[in-house]
Design a protein around this motif. Structure first.
Motif, PDB file in Angstrom:
ATOM      1  N   CYS A 131      -5.650   2.087   2.332  1.00 12.07           N
ATOM      2  CA  CYS A 131      -5.259   3.496   2.198  1.00 12.07           C
ATOM      3  C   CYS A 131      -6.378   4.451   2.611  1.00 12.07           C
ATOM      4  O   CYS A 131      -6.120   5.628   2.861  1.00 12.07           O
ATOM      5  CB  CYS A 131      -4.860   3.805   0.762  1.00 12.07           C
ATOM      6  SG  CYS A 131      -3.455   2.852   0.182  1.00 12.07           S
ATOM      7  N   SER A 190       0.808  -1.220   0.000  1.00 13.98           N
ATOM      8  CA  SER A 190       0.000   0.000   0.000  1.00 13.98           C
ATOM      9  C   SER A 190       0.844   1.274   0.000  1.00 13.98           C
ATOM     10  O   SER A 190       0.456   2.277  -0.599  1.00 13.98           O
ATOM     11  CB  SER A 190      -0.975  -0.002   1.179  1.00 13.98           C
ATOM     12  OG  SER A 190      -0.298  -0.142   2.407  1.00 13.98           O
ATOM     13  N   GLN A 191       2.006   1.236   0.629  1.00 13.33           N
ATOM     14  CA  GLN A 191       2.882   2.405   0.636  1.00 13.33           C
ATOM     15  C   GLN A 191       3.308   2.764  -0.789  1.00 13.33           C
ATOM     16  O   GLN A 191       3.277   3.930  -1.188  1.00 13.33           O
ATOM     17  CB  GLN A 191       4.115   2.128   1.507  1.00 13.33           C
ATOM     18  CG  GLN A 191       5.078   3.289   1.596  1.00 13.33           C
ATOM     19  CD  GLN A 191       6.307   2.952   2.429  1.00 13.33           C
ATOM     20  OE1 GLN A 191       6.470   1.844   2.913  1.00 13.33           O
ATOM     21  NE2 GLN A 191       7.176   3.935   2.593  1.00 13.33           N
ATOM     22  N   LYS A 248       3.554   7.827   4.485  1.00 16.85           N
ATOM     23  CA  LYS A 248       3.622   8.227   3.081  1.00 16.85           C
ATOM     24  C   LYS A 248       2.444   9.136   2.729  1.00 16.85           C
ATOM     25  O   LYS A 248       2.609  10.146   2.037  1.00 16.85           O
ATOM     26  CB  LYS A 248       3.627   6.982   2.180  1.00 16.85           C
ATOM     27  CG  LYS A 248       3.722   7.271   0.699  1.00 16.85           C
ATOM     28  CD  LYS A 248       4.996   7.996   0.296  1.00 16.85           C
ATOM     29  CE  LYS A 248       6.186   7.084   0.311  1.00 16.85           C
ATOM     30  NZ  LYS A 248       7.407   7.748  -0.222  1.00 16.85           N
ATOM     31  N   THR A 280       2.438   3.299   5.435  1.00 18.61           N
ATOM     32  CA  THR A 280       1.484   3.874   4.488  1.00 18.61           C
ATOM     33  C   THR A 280       0.958   5.200   5.033  1.00 18.61           C
ATOM     34  O   THR A 280       0.856   6.188   4.288  1.00 18.61           O
ATOM     35  CB  THR A 280       0.320   2.897   4.228  1.00 18.61           C
ATOM     36  OG1 THR A 280       0.870   1.666   3.749  1.00 18.61           O
ATOM     37  CG2 THR A 280      -0.660   3.457   3.218  1.00 18.61           C
TER      38      THR A 280
END
Length: 196
Positions: A151, A63-64, A165, A162
């Motif tokens: 996310c 996901s990051q 980020k 995540t």
């Protein structure tokens, strides 16, 4: 609930009927259905392309990495599909991650309210608005699969890397704390109409 829905409909009707006769003419039923179908096809194509690319990014780096991908590539993919389909494709929402996806005007806000009310009672509705020589197609976007929550879910459930980020790339992010099947945004597709 019904009173609010009727009131919102009347407000929408008032706004969309306040344009001059040259700018606002009834849409022929055949044209309406044709453009609803075209808007649905374009939004489905765009969503499939974005989800495919995001899915590949998730497989590649989790996901990051997908957050970084969306930050760099989502708008260019949408722009490419806009050119291919000779229209302007956008995603808009009342809780944007990227400020460019905000509700942009009164029409967007009213359609958002109308869509949110329909969503609450389990009705997914797309619509077409003829306004100032533009045909605007709107379609609901919901959190459709659990992967989206990596996310967009609860801030306590998003992986720390995540979340970091997201904070770095989107310091004013409002697009978290969603649940599965919740309304996330709208597809907005603008078809330009040639003047006679």
């Amino acid at each position: 609930m019904k009173i609010m829905h009727v009131s919102l409909f009347l407000v929408l009707l008032g706004i969309f009927s306040c344009t001059s006769t040259k700018q606002h003419q009834p849409i022929a039923k055949k044209t309406y259905h044709k453009l609803i179908a075209k808007g649905a096809a374009i939004s489905n194509q765009t969503q499939a392309v974005l989800l495919n690319h995001v899915g590949q990014a998730m497989q590649q780096g989790g996901s990051q990495y997908a957050v970084s991908f969306c930050n760099l590539k989502a708008f260019s993919l949408t722009d490419s599909l806009s050119q291919i389909n000779n229209c302007t494709i956008e995603r808009i929402t009342d809780r944007p991650r990227n400020a460019a996806n905000s509700l942009k005007n009164q029409t967007d806000s009213l359609i958002w309210q109308w869509t949110a009310e329909n969503h609450k009672v389990g009705q997914q509705k797309d619509t077409l608005v003829y306004l100032a020589n533009q045909l605007l197609y709107y379609k609901p976007i919901k959190i459709g699969i659990p992967t989206c929550l990596q996310c967009h879910g609860s801030v306590n459930e998003i992986a720390p890397q995540t979340a970091q980020k997201l904070q770095t790339l989107y310091p004013n992010d409002q697009a978290t704390n969603y649940q599965l099947n919740e309304l996330r945004g709208l597809w907005k597709i603008q078809f330009n109409i040639q003047k006679d």
